[in-house]
Scaffold this motif. Structure first.
Motif, PDB file in Angstrom:
ATOM      1  N   ALA A   1       0.918  -1.172  -0.115  1.00  0.00           N
ATOM      2  CA  ALA A   1      -0.032  -0.030   0.046  1.00  0.00           C
ATOM      3  C   ALA A   1       0.871   1.168   0.169  1.00  0.00           C
ATOM      4  CB  ALA A   1      -0.825   0.095   1.253  1.00  0.00           C
ATOM      5  N   MET A   2       1.929   1.330   0.744  1.00  0.00           N
ATOM      6  CA  MET A   2       2.791   2.694   0.830  1.00  0.00           C
ATOM      7  C   MET A   2       3.247   2.861  -0.459  1.00  0.00           C
ATOM      8  SD  MET A   2       4.661   2.503   4.591  1.00  0.00           S
ATOM      9  CE  MET A   2       5.587   1.090   4.220  1.00  0.00           C
ATOM     10  N   GLY A   3       4.043   1.561  -1.245  1.00  0.00           N
ATOM     11  CA  GLY A   3       4.670   1.852  -2.422  1.00  0.00           C
ATOM     12  C   GLY A   3       3.548   2.466  -3.449  1.00  0.00           C
ATOM     13  N   ILE A   4       2.413   1.779  -3.564  1.00  0.00           N
ATOM     14  CA  ILE A   4       1.408   2.193  -4.492  1.00  0.00           C
ATOM     15  C   ILE A   4       0.821   3.736  -4.333  1.00  0.00           C
ATOM     16  CG2 ILE A   4      -1.075   1.775  -5.402  1.00  0.00           C
ATOM     17  CD1 ILE A   4      -0.507  -1.241  -4.713  1.00  0.00           C
ATOM     18  N   VAL A   5       0.561   3.985  -3.003  1.00  0.00           N
ATOM     19  CA  VAL A   5       0.330   5.443  -2.967  1.00  0.00           C
ATOM     20  C   VAL A   5       1.669   6.356  -3.178  1.00  0.00           C
ATOM     21  CG1 VAL A   5      -0.224   7.315  -1.112  1.00  0.00           C
ATOM     22  CG2 VAL A   5      -1.530   4.775  -0.988  1.00  0.00           C
ATOM     23  N   CYS A   6       2.860   6.090  -3.271  1.00  0.00           N
ATOM     24  CA  CYS A   6       3.764   6.886  -3.676  1.00  0.00           C
ATOM     25  C   CYS A   6       3.793   7.043  -5.050  1.00  0.00           C
ATOM     26  CB  CYS A   6       5.216   6.239  -3.116  1.00  0.00           C
ATOM     27  SG  CYS A   6       5.565   6.454  -1.451  1.00  0.00           S
ATOM     28  N   LEU A   7       3.697   5.706  -5.936  1.00  0.00           N
ATOM     29  CA  LEU A   7       3.582   5.739  -7.217  1.00  0.00           C
ATOM     30  C   LEU A   7       2.453   6.388  -7.751  1.00  0.00           C
ATOM     31  CD1 LEU A   7       4.639   2.067  -7.982  1.00  0.00           C
ATOM     32  CD2 LEU A   7       6.114   4.341  -8.371  1.00  0.00           C
ATOM     33  N   TRP A   8       1.263   6.345  -7.116  1.00  0.00           N
ATOM     34  CA  TRP A   8      -0.144   6.933  -7.576  1.00  0.00           C
ATOM     35  C   TRP A   8       0.009   8.411  -7.419  1.00  0.00           C
ATOM     36  CZ3 TRP A   8      -5.340   5.954  -4.654  1.00  0.00           C
ATOM     37  CH2 TRP A   8      -6.208   6.586  -5.220  1.00  0.00           C
ATOM     38  N   THR A   9       0.371   9.093  -6.256  1.00  0.00           N
ATOM     39  CA  THR A   9       0.256  10.317  -6.095  1.00  0.00           C
ATOM     40  C   THR A   9       1.579  11.028  -6.468  1.00  0.00           C
ATOM     41  OG1 THR A   9       1.325  10.103  -3.702  1.00  0.00           O
ATOM     42  CG2 THR A   9      -1.096   9.854  -3.940  1.00  0.00           C
ATOM     43  N   GLY A  10       2.748  10.516  -6.504  1.00  0.00           N
ATOM     44  CA  GLY A  10       4.056  11.035  -6.752  1.00  0.00           C
ATOM     45  C   GLY A  10       4.501  12.116  -5.730  1.00  0.00           C
TER      46      GLY A  10
ATOM     47  N   TYR B   1       6.593  10.051  -0.380  1.00  0.00           N
ATOM     48  CA  TYR B   1       8.168   9.283  -0.468  1.00  0.00           C
ATOM     49  C   TYR B   1       8.872   9.626   0.766  1.00  0.00           C
ATOM     50  CZ  TYR B   1       7.395   7.943  -5.488  1.00  0.00           C
ATOM     51  OH  TYR B   1       7.116   7.347  -6.595  1.00  0.00           O
ATOM     52  N   ALA B   2       8.533  10.772   1.474  1.00  0.00           N
ATOM     53  CA  ALA B   2       9.259  10.909   2.679  1.00  0.00           C
ATOM     54  C   ALA B   2       8.837  10.121   3.604  1.00  0.00           C
ATOM     55  CB  ALA B   2       9.103  12.529   3.093  1.00  0.00           C
ATOM     56  N   MET B   3       7.515   9.756   3.823  1.00  0.00           N
ATOM     57  CA  MET B   3       6.889   9.023   4.807  1.00  0.00           C
ATOM     58  C   MET B   3       7.486   7.686   4.635  1.00  0.00           C
ATOM     59  SD  MET B   3       5.628  10.768   7.063  1.00  0.00           S
ATOM     60  CE  MET B   3       5.308   9.194   8.025  1.00  0.00           C
ATOM     61  N   LEU B   4       7.616   6.941   3.412  1.00  0.00           N
ATOM     62  CA  LEU B   4       8.232   5.780   3.051  1.00  0.00           C
ATOM     63  C   LEU B   4       9.540   5.566   3.572  1.00  0.00           C
ATOM     64  CD1 LEU B   4       7.781   3.173   1.541  1.00  0.00           C
ATOM     65  CD2 LEU B   4       8.588   4.073  -0.349  1.00  0.00           C
TER      66      LEU B   4
END
Length: 119
Positions: A55-64, A69-72
């Motif tokens: 989920a974290m990776g998808i949200v990073c890619l989805w929102t950009g 990315y900082a929270m990841l």
């Protein structure tokens, strides 16, 4: 550079998370974990080592969003901190634990550095 590195780290996060989500027994073996007495351990792996990272990776890619990315990066930093504490307290197999630490600390540094340098 970040336009390539950040999405690559998000994809790596998704890929590693998929192991926990769809192959928790494999993940348990790779992490030297045992599932005993119940299947709750498998449930935990699917959730914490799987779905959470997917989920974290998808949200990073989805929102950009740089904040995503900082929270990841913060998540990786938390994992690296726990791993480092374990290296000193629990005496796990040093080589394996250190490799896992690098897989956590390096992405953390890469993902958090831009936030720290802009303040």
């Amino acid at each position: 550079m970040y336009d390539l590195v950040f999405p690559a780290l998000a994809l790596l996060t998704i890929a590693l998370g998929l192991f926990g989500l769809v192959a928790p027994r494999y993940t348990a073996g790779a992490l030297d974990l045992e599932t005993t007495r119940s299947t709750m351990g498998l449930s935990e792996l699917r959730a914490s080592a799987g779905g959470l990272f997917v989920a974290m990776g998808i949200v990073c890619l989805w929102t950009g969003d740089p904040g995503a990315y900082a929270m990841l990066g913060v998540a990786y930093a938390g994992a690296a901190t726990g791993r480092l504490a374990s290296i000193f307290i629990d005496n796990p197999p040093k080589r394996k634990a250190f490799v896992f630490f690098l897989f956590e600390a390096v992405p953390a540094a890469i993902l958090i550095a831009p936030v720290l340098t802009n303040r």
